[in-house]
Design a protein around this motif. Structure first.
Motif, PDB file in Angstrom:
ATOM      1  N   SER A  22      27.083 -11.512  -5.517  1.00 41.93           N
ATOM      2  CA  SER A  22      27.519 -10.380  -6.326  1.00 41.93           C
ATOM      3  C   SER A  22      27.549  -9.123  -5.457  1.00 41.93           C
ATOM      4  O   SER A  22      26.820  -9.035  -4.456  1.00 41.93           O
ATOM      5  N   THR A  23      28.371  -8.161  -5.828  1.00 43.65           N
ATOM      6  CA  THR A  23      28.502  -6.934  -5.042  1.00 43.65           C
ATOM      7  C   THR A  23      28.556  -5.722  -5.965  1.00 43.65           C
ATOM      8  O   THR A  23      29.072  -5.788  -7.075  1.00 43.65           O
ATOM      9  N   GLY A  24      28.031  -4.616  -5.467  1.00 42.33           N
ATOM     10  CA  GLY A  24      28.026  -3.405  -6.276  1.00 42.33           C
ATOM     11  C   GLY A  24      27.930  -2.147  -5.446  1.00 42.33           C
ATOM     12  O   GLY A  24      27.527  -2.174  -4.274  1.00 42.33           O
ATOM     13  N   ILE A  25      28.300  -1.034  -6.070  1.00 36.80           N
ATOM     14  CA  ILE A  25      28.277   0.285  -5.437  1.00 36.80           C
ATOM     15  C   ILE A  25      27.593   1.274  -6.370  1.00 36.80           C
ATOM     16  O   ILE A  25      27.888   1.322  -7.564  1.00 36.80           O
ATOM     17  N   VAL A  26      26.690   2.061  -5.809  1.00 35.90           N
ATOM     18  CA  VAL A  26      26.054   3.160  -6.531  1.00 35.90           C
ATOM     19  C   VAL A  26      26.117   4.386  -5.638  1.00 35.90           C
ATOM     20  O   VAL A  26      25.712   4.347  -4.478  1.00 35.90           O
ATOM     21  N   THR A  27      26.635   5.486  -6.153  1.00 33.86           N
ATOM     22  CA  THR A  27      26.727   6.712  -5.370  1.00 33.86           C
ATOM     23  C   THR A  27      26.650   7.925  -6.282  1.00 33.86           C
ATOM     24  O   THR A  27      26.967   7.843  -7.470  1.00 33.86           O
ATOM     25  N   ARG A 171      20.902 -11.386 -11.101  1.00 30.92           N
ATOM     26  CA  ARG A 171      21.061 -12.622 -11.863  1.00 30.92           C
ATOM     27  C   ARG A 171      21.760 -13.708 -11.053  1.00 30.92           C
ATOM     28  O   ARG A 171      21.678 -14.894 -11.384  1.00 30.92           O
ATOM     29  N   ASN A 172      22.458 -13.312  -9.994  1.00 25.32           N
ATOM     30  CA  ASN A 172      23.193 -14.274  -9.175  1.00 25.32           C
ATOM     31  C   ASN A 172      22.238 -15.008  -8.244  1.00 25.32           C
ATOM     32  O   ASN A 172      21.611 -14.390  -7.380  1.00 25.32           O
ATOM     33  N   PRO A 173      22.098 -16.323  -8.377  1.00 24.21           N
ATOM     34  CA  PRO A 173      21.169 -17.074  -7.520  1.00 24.21           C
ATOM     35  C   PRO A 173      21.569 -17.062  -6.051  1.00 24.21           C
ATOM     36  O   PRO A 173      20.742 -17.348  -5.174  1.00 24.21           O
ATOM     37  N   ASN A 174      22.839 -16.713  -5.768  1.00 26.13           N
ATOM     38  CA  ASN A 174      23.292 -16.635  -4.380  1.00 26.13           C
ATOM     39  C   ASN A 174      22.973 -15.294  -3.729  1.00 26.13           C
ATOM     40  O   ASN A 174      23.243 -15.101  -2.545  1.00 26.13           O
ATOM     41  N   GLY A 175      22.412 -14.375  -4.515  1.00 26.59           N
ATOM     42  CA  GLY A 175      22.064 -13.067  -3.974  1.00 26.59           C
ATOM     43  C   GLY A 175      23.160 -12.039  -4.172  1.00 26.59           C
ATOM     44  O   GLY A 175      24.181 -12.303  -4.807  1.00 26.59           O
ATOM     45  N   PHE A 176      22.958 -10.871  -3.608  1.00 27.46           N
ATOM     46  CA  PHE A 176      23.914  -9.783  -3.808  1.00 27.46           C
ATOM     47  C   PHE A 176      23.884  -8.802  -2.648  1.00 27.46           C
ATOM     48  O   PHE A 176      22.941  -8.779  -1.852  1.00 27.46           O
ATOM     49  N   VAL A 177      24.932  -8.003  -2.562  1.00 23.84           N
ATOM     50  CA  VAL A 177      24.999  -6.881  -1.628  1.00 23.84           C
ATOM     51  C   VAL A 177      25.263  -5.627  -2.452  1.00 23.84           C
ATOM     52  O   VAL A 177      26.232  -5.567  -3.205  1.00 23.84           O
ATOM     53  N   LEU A 178      24.386  -4.635  -2.311  1.00 23.90           N
ATOM     54  CA  LEU A 178      24.512  -3.391  -3.076  1.00 23.90           C
ATOM     55  C   LEU A 178      24.493  -2.208  -2.120  1.00 23.90           C
ATOM     56  O   LEU A 178      23.576  -2.064  -1.316  1.00 23.90           O
ATOM     57  N   LEU A 179      25.517  -1.381  -2.204  1.00 28.46           N
ATOM     58  CA  LEU A 179      25.573  -0.142  -1.438  1.00 28.46           C
ATOM     59  C   LEU A 179      25.044   0.984  -2.313  1.00 28.46           C
ATOM     60  O   LEU A 179      25.552   1.193  -3.414  1.00 28.46           O
ATOM     61  N   VAL A 180      24.020   1.683  -1.849  1.00 23.56           N
ATOM     62  CA  VAL A 180      23.456   2.822  -2.580  1.00 23.56           C
ATOM     63  C   VAL A 180      23.550   4.052  -1.691  1.00 23.56           C
ATOM     64  O   VAL A 180      22.983   4.078  -0.594  1.00 23.56           O
ATOM     65  N   GLU A 181      24.257   5.067  -2.168  1.00 21.53           N
ATOM     66  CA  GLU A 181      24.467   6.276  -1.375  1.00 21.53           C
ATOM     67  C   GLU A 181      23.949   7.518  -2.101  1.00 21.53           C
ATOM     68  O   GLU A 181      24.359   7.796  -3.231  1.00 21.53           O
ATOM     69  N   GLY A 182      23.081   8.245  -1.444  1.00 24.25           N
ATOM     70  CA  GLY A 182      22.686   9.566  -1.916  1.00 24.25           C
ATOM     71  C   GLY A 182      23.659  10.575  -1.319  1.00 24.25           C
ATOM     72  O   GLY A 182      23.300  11.367  -0.431  1.00 24.25           O
ATOM     73  N   GLY A 183      24.885  10.555  -1.774  1.00 26.90           N
ATOM     74  CA  GLY A 183      25.964  11.263  -1.111  1.00 26.90           C
ATOM     75  C   GLY A 183      25.923  12.777  -1.187  1.00 26.90           C
ATOM     76  O   GLY A 183      26.556  13.462  -0.382  1.00 26.90           O
ATOM     77  N   ARG A 184      25.153  13.309  -2.119  1.00 30.82           N
ATOM     78  CA  ARG A 184      25.143  14.761  -2.255  1.00 30.82           C
ATOM     79  C   ARG A 184      24.153  15.430  -1.315  1.00 30.82           C
ATOM     80  O   ARG A 184      24.096  16.662  -1.237  1.00 30.82           O
ATOM     81  N   ILE A 185      23.393  14.627  -0.580  1.00 28.43           N
ATOM     82  CA  ILE A 185      22.604  15.190   0.521  1.00 28.43           C
ATOM     83  C   ILE A 185      23.560  15.851   1.505  1.00 28.43           C
ATOM     84  O   ILE A 185      23.346  16.966   1.972  1.00 28.43           O
TER      85      ILE A 185
END
Length: 216
Positions: A22-27, A171-185
């Motif tokens: 699974s993949t996701g982005i948080v910024t 929830r994905n048994p294969n794992g995940f990649v998540l990008l988390v950016e504190g972009g307003r720094i």
């Protein structure tokens, strides 16, 4: 054009999706901004976030998030930038009349995915991660507000977005990649607003600590 495309490289998100992760982005910036866009979009300019100003024949970054080969397969997207997903008639900046939020919903319904949409903190908290397959959260027209200036009743924090994203992705048994950016720094330093930058760094630290405590 053939030569240009032959020299493109794949994003780590493409490798992850091909591996069944699974993949996701948080910024805290626009989800079409430079760092998150690099995960899913191919563009000659970071400025081509919406269709206005993007040359004819090129796909803008918001469109690639919704319909691109990587973007359409993202499981979670949380951040700002709603204006590039809505037409001018609905308060956005798209001059092509398209509502990409509706396209996102219709595309996923066609593919059998249950999607959650969130536009404020209440919406985010209400996402039942055991029910929904994907989530799109756009919490500001442009960048999200600085932590020290934000209305905490309506705008989620970076840590809150990260927590909800992990809850969905793990929830994905294969794992995940998540990008988390504190972009307003970054954006606060551009304006020499040290006090706002420190507030952003503290919140980013909280997000990092949450991830360390809640992942293997």
């Amino acid at each position: 054009i053939v030569k240009i495309w032959s020299h493109q490289i794949d994003s780590i998100f493409k490798y992850a999706q091909d591996a069944g992760k699974s993949t996701g982005i948080v910024t805290t910036t626009r989800v079409t901004h430079a760092t998150p866009a690099a995960a899913y979009a191919i563009s000659a300019s970071r400025q081509w976030e919406g269709n206005d100003g993007t040359p004819e024949g090129c796909k803008d970054i918001a469109d690639q998030l919704i319909n691109g080969k990587i973007g359409k397969n993202l499981d979670v997207v949380f951040g700002g930038g709603l204006r590039y997903f809505l037409p001018v008639t609905e308060g956005g900046r798209r001059t092509d009349g398209r509502n990409l939020v509706k396209e996102y919903t219709l595309n996923n319904q066609r593919d059998g995915n249950r999607v959650a949409l969130a536009f404020n903190k209440t919406h985010l908290n209400g996402i039942n991660t055991r029910f929904f397959d994907k989530a799109l959260g756009l919490f500001a027209s442009s960048h999200m507000d600085y932590k020290l200036l934000a209305d905490e009743e309506s705008q989620p924090t970076l840590t809150e977005m990260t927590a909800k994203a992990i809850e969905m992705l793990e929830r994905n048994p294969n794992g995940f990649v998540l990008l988390v950016e504190g972009g307003r720094i970054d954006t606060s330093h551009h304006r020499n607003q040290a006090h706002l930058a420190l507030g952003e760094v503290v919140e980013f630290h909280k997000a990092v600590e949450y991830v360390k405590a809640n992942t293997n």
